[in-house]
Design a protein around this motif. Structure first.
Motif, mmCIF file in Angstrom:
data_model
loop_
_atom_site.group_PDB
_atom_site.id
_atom_site.type_symbol
_atom_site.label_atom_id
_atom_site.label_comp_id
_atom_site.label_asym_id
_atom_site.label_seq_id
_atom_site.Cartn_x
_atom_site.Cartn_y
_atom_site.Cartn_z
ATOM 1 N N ASP A 23 115.429 -62.479 -12.829
ATOM 2 C CA ASP A 23 114.789 -63.710 -12.380
ATOM 3 C C ASP A 23 113.324 -63.456 -12.028
ATOM 4 O O ASP A 23 112.453 -64.280 -12.310
ATOM 5 N N LYS A 26 111.446 -63.284 -15.205
ATOM 6 C CA LYS A 26 111.337 -64.631 -15.776
ATOM 7 C C LYS A 26 110.204 -65.409 -15.122
ATOM 8 O O LYS A 26 109.358 -66.014 -15.798
ATOM 9 N N TRP A 208 121.695 -72.782 -19.204
ATOM 10 C CA TRP A 208 120.269 -72.449 -19.210
ATOM 11 C C TRP A 208 119.579 -73.025 -20.438
ATOM 12 O O TRP A 208 118.474 -73.577 -20.337
ATOM 13 N N TYR A 212 116.148 -75.407 -20.160
ATOM 14 C CA TYR A 212 115.188 -74.355 -19.860
ATOM 15 C C TYR A 212 113.722 -74.814 -19.813
ATOM 16 O O TYR A 212 112.977 -74.380 -18.926
ATOM 17 N N ASP A 215 112.773 -75.815 -16.492
ATOM 18 C CA ASP A 215 112.691 -74.719 -15.534
ATOM 19 C C ASP A 215 111.299 -74.097 -15.547
ATOM 20 O O ASP A 215 110.774 -73.691 -14.508
ATOM 21 N N THR A 258 115.998 -64.511 -19.051
ATOM 22 C CA THR A 258 116.964 -65.454 -18.473
ATOM 23 C C THR A 258 118.326 -65.318 -19.128
ATOM 24 O O THR A 258 119.352 -65.277 -18.448
ATOM 25 N N ARG A 261 120.007 -62.182 -18.275
ATOM 26 C CA ARG A 261 120.555 -62.251 -16.928
ATOM 27 C C ARG A 261 121.828 -63.095 -16.868
ATOM 28 O O ARG A 261 122.760 -62.769 -16.134
ATOM 29 N N SER A 299 117.422 -70.676 -9.458
ATOM 30 C CA SER A 299 116.515 -70.754 -10.521
ATOM 31 C C SER A 299 116.968 -70.257 -11.697
ATOM 32 O O SER A 299 116.430 -69.320 -12.047
#
Length: 301
Positions: A23, A26, A208, A212, A215, A258, A261, A299
């Motif tokens: 994160d 990212k 995600w 995305y 985000d 992302t 993860r 997040s």
């Protein structure tokens, strides 16, 4: 219910520990200056942070998601469960609607938490030892933002968070429900745990991918003003300026880290939840493969 909630909290904590370094990478990639980029990509960013700031640099801002974890879980599972029961039937559509409702409500906690996380992650970028430390920890960060900007300041990025979280959680619960049904997850199945891990990991990836670009906008809005200069007046202004300066690829910045993860974070979460429940309950009392506690990754997923 209390046991499931406790298991969810423990599993969520494990997920945060596994996923926070990704994160941090990212966020750094999403908000870096396009004209003078510090990082060439995901792996270069990882290497640079470790070299310049030590491995602890990857865990900057972890206090904020850890602090908000219990409250977010309470809201998410409370709202999702009650909404699903209110809708009457456990169908894919109702899973999506219940998940969306949960995602929308938890923004109240998620947005300030991610604001503090983002500010902490950006603090001392490229410094092994911080020369100037604006925030001592996540709580201190929120207090100082509140003192300077008031409630509006600590809720910076609320609308973009809402736009991101509402459909994202809907797709998350929908994907998990469809995956577990398709894989035929049963309690007596010797492969039930791998199936749960795979279902959870894929759910995180789908959620995600679904939102995305928003985000990226959320991260930019929450990081805006860190250096004393405010660039964006709102969501549309941020979209317009970002696209004009960097093209459409700006909306995929940090996507690699992302997705890298998403799967292990959810795998760690589900593994911890499953082991915890198996330890606390006898095998005879374990229910069939109902949707296990799925923890929001700040997040997120």
């Amino acid at each position: 219910m209390a046991l499931d909630f406790l298991a969810g909290c423990v599993g969520g904590a494990a997920g945060v520990l596994v996923g926070h370094p990704f994160d941090t990478v990212k966020v750094r990639l999403q908000v870096q200056n396009a004209e003078k980029p510090l990082y060439r990509g995901t792996f270069h960013c990882f290497q640079s942070i470790i070299k310049q700031e030590s491995a602890f640099g990857l865990y900057k801002g972890i206090g904020s998601p850890m602090m908000g974890l219990t409250f977010i879980n309470a809201v998410v599972f409370g709202v999702q469960g009650n909404t699903l029961r209110a809708l009457g039937k456990d169908t894919p559509l109702n899973q999506f609607l219940a998940g969306s409702a949960a995602g929308a409500i938890q923004c109240i906690i998620c947005c300030p938490m991610e604001l503090a996380k983002t500010r902490m992650q950006l603090q001392g970028t490229g410094e092994y030892k911080l020369k100037t430390k604006n925030y001592k920890n996540s709580l201190d960060c929120l207090i100082k933002i509140y003192q300077k900007e008031g409630l509006r300041g600590i809720n910076r990025g609320m609308v973009s968070t809402f736009i991101r979280e509402t459909p994202s959680f809907g797709f998350y619960f929908l994907t998990y429900d469809c995956m577990t049904r398709y894989l035929g997850c049963e309690a007596e199945d010797s492969y039930v745990i791998p199936k749960l891990l795979f279902s959870g990991g894929m759910s995180g990836i789908v959620s995600w991918l679904s939102t995305y670009p928003m985000d990226v906008i959320k991260s930019r809005l929450q990081a805006d003003g860190v250096g004393g200069v405010t660039q964006y007046s709102g969501i549309l202004d941020c979209v317009r300026k970002s696209y004009h300066e960097e093209g459409w690829r700006v909306f995929t910045r940090g996507l690699t880290s992302t997705l890298l993860r998403a799967f292990p974070v959810n795998a760690a979460t589900f593994a911890t939840v499953t082991v915890f429940l198996m330890y606390m309950k006898s095998e005879d009392n374990l229910p069939e493969c109902e949707p296990a506690p799925v923890i929001h990754q700040p997040s997120s997923l």
